[in-house]
Design a protein around this motif. Sequence first.
Motif, PDB file in Angstrom:
ATOM      1  N   GLU A  25       0.821  -1.217   0.000  1.00  0.00           N
ATOM      2  CA  GLU A  25       0.000   0.000   0.000  1.00  0.00           C
ATOM      3  C   GLU A  25       0.854   1.266   0.000  1.00  0.00           C
ATOM      4  N   ILE A  26       2.014   1.205   0.601  1.00  0.00           N
ATOM      5  CA  ILE A  26       2.900   2.370   0.598  1.00  0.00           C
ATOM      6  C   ILE A  26       3.323   2.682  -0.834  1.00  0.00           C
ATOM      7  N   PHE A  28       1.688   1.836  -3.483  1.00  0.00           N
ATOM      8  CA  PHE A  28       0.457   2.265  -4.165  1.00  0.00           C
ATOM      9  C   PHE A  28       0.217   3.760  -3.963  1.00  0.00           C
ATOM     10  N   HIS A  29       0.310   4.217  -2.725  1.00  0.00           N
ATOM     11  CA  HIS A  29       0.063   5.636  -2.448  1.00  0.00           C
ATOM     12  C   HIS A  29       1.155   6.519  -3.057  1.00  0.00           C
ATOM     13  N   SER A  30       2.381   6.038  -3.067  1.00  0.00           N
ATOM     14  CA  SER A  30       3.463   6.770  -3.733  1.00  0.00           C
ATOM     15  C   SER A  30       3.192   6.866  -5.234  1.00  0.00           C
ATOM     16  N   THR A  31       2.720   5.774  -5.797  1.00  0.00           N
ATOM     17  CA  THR A  31       2.371   5.759  -7.219  1.00  0.00           C
ATOM     18  C   THR A  31       1.256   6.750  -7.519  1.00  0.00           C
ATOM     19  N   LEU A  32       0.214   6.734  -6.689  1.00  0.00           N
ATOM     20  CA  LEU A  32      -0.895   7.685  -6.897  1.00  0.00           C
ATOM     21  C   LEU A  32      -0.401   9.121  -6.835  1.00  0.00           C
ATOM     22  N   GLU A  33       0.433   9.387  -5.862  1.00  0.00           N
ATOM     23  CA  GLU A  33       0.987  10.727  -5.705  1.00  0.00           C
ATOM     24  C   GLU A  33       1.776  11.114  -6.961  1.00  0.00           C
ATOM     25  N   ARG A  37      -0.423  13.904  -8.656  1.00  0.00           N
ATOM     26  CA  ARG A  37      -0.225  15.180  -7.966  1.00  0.00           C
ATOM     27  C   ARG A  37       1.195  15.712  -7.952  1.00  0.00           C
ATOM     28  N   HIS A  55      -4.925  -1.307  -8.040  1.00  0.00           N
ATOM     29  CA  HIS A  55      -5.477  -2.036  -6.888  1.00  0.00           C
ATOM     30  C   HIS A  55      -5.114  -3.511  -6.986  1.00  0.00           C
ATOM     31  N   PHE A  96      -7.529  -3.193   2.977  1.00  0.00           N
ATOM     32  CA  PHE A  96      -7.319  -2.554   1.680  1.00  0.00           C
ATOM     33  C   PHE A  96      -8.489  -2.859   0.746  1.00  0.00           C
ATOM     34  N   ARG A  99     -11.488  -0.829   1.613  1.00  0.00           N
ATOM     35  CA  ARG A  99     -11.346   0.585   1.225  1.00  0.00           C
ATOM     36  C   ARG A  99     -11.556   0.798  -0.269  1.00  0.00           C
TER      37      ARG A  99
END
Length: 171
Positions: A25-26, A28-33, A37, A55, A96, A99
């Motif tokens: 998940e870490i 994943f969130h880095s990828t989204l960022e 953004r 996902h 996960f 969510r």
Amino acid sequence: MITEERELIIEEELLIIRDSGEIPEIAFHSTLEYLTRDGEGPAMVLTEEELSALHEAVIKRYLEIIRRDLTADNRSLSLFRGVERARVNWARLQRFCKRVQVDVATYREDVARALIAFMTLECNEKRPGQASQSFNCSSVHLCDFISALHIPLDQLPQDWQGLCVPAKRST
């Protein structure tokens, strides 16, 4: 951005998640960022299909880690973390999936089969009265894991309760 370039960027990020460490998940969130953004990223608006692929990469990585820790051939390897880590990662995977609104039941049977097979092998290999080093969790946590996987107790090997290291008593 041309379609081919976009596909290559997403593919690269999928590989990063799939090869991530212990907590996908870490990644994943880095990828989204990065994708959406980050000023140095491609500033993409992800499609549902692209987000679903990300996902799925997280889910596959969690399952890979869980299977690793429920595979007897890995017991002698430094990457092996034992049943406790598999239990913790199953709980992370469940959260996960909740969510991101993915049905975790799709994966439950596979993990349940792996745990039953591992328990059976450990029961067959251990000496009477001796706990298994691979079952590095309390019997309460093992029961929680079994329950979370919806495993009927009659599917478990005889003497499965003896796999866990007994809790140390405080004096």
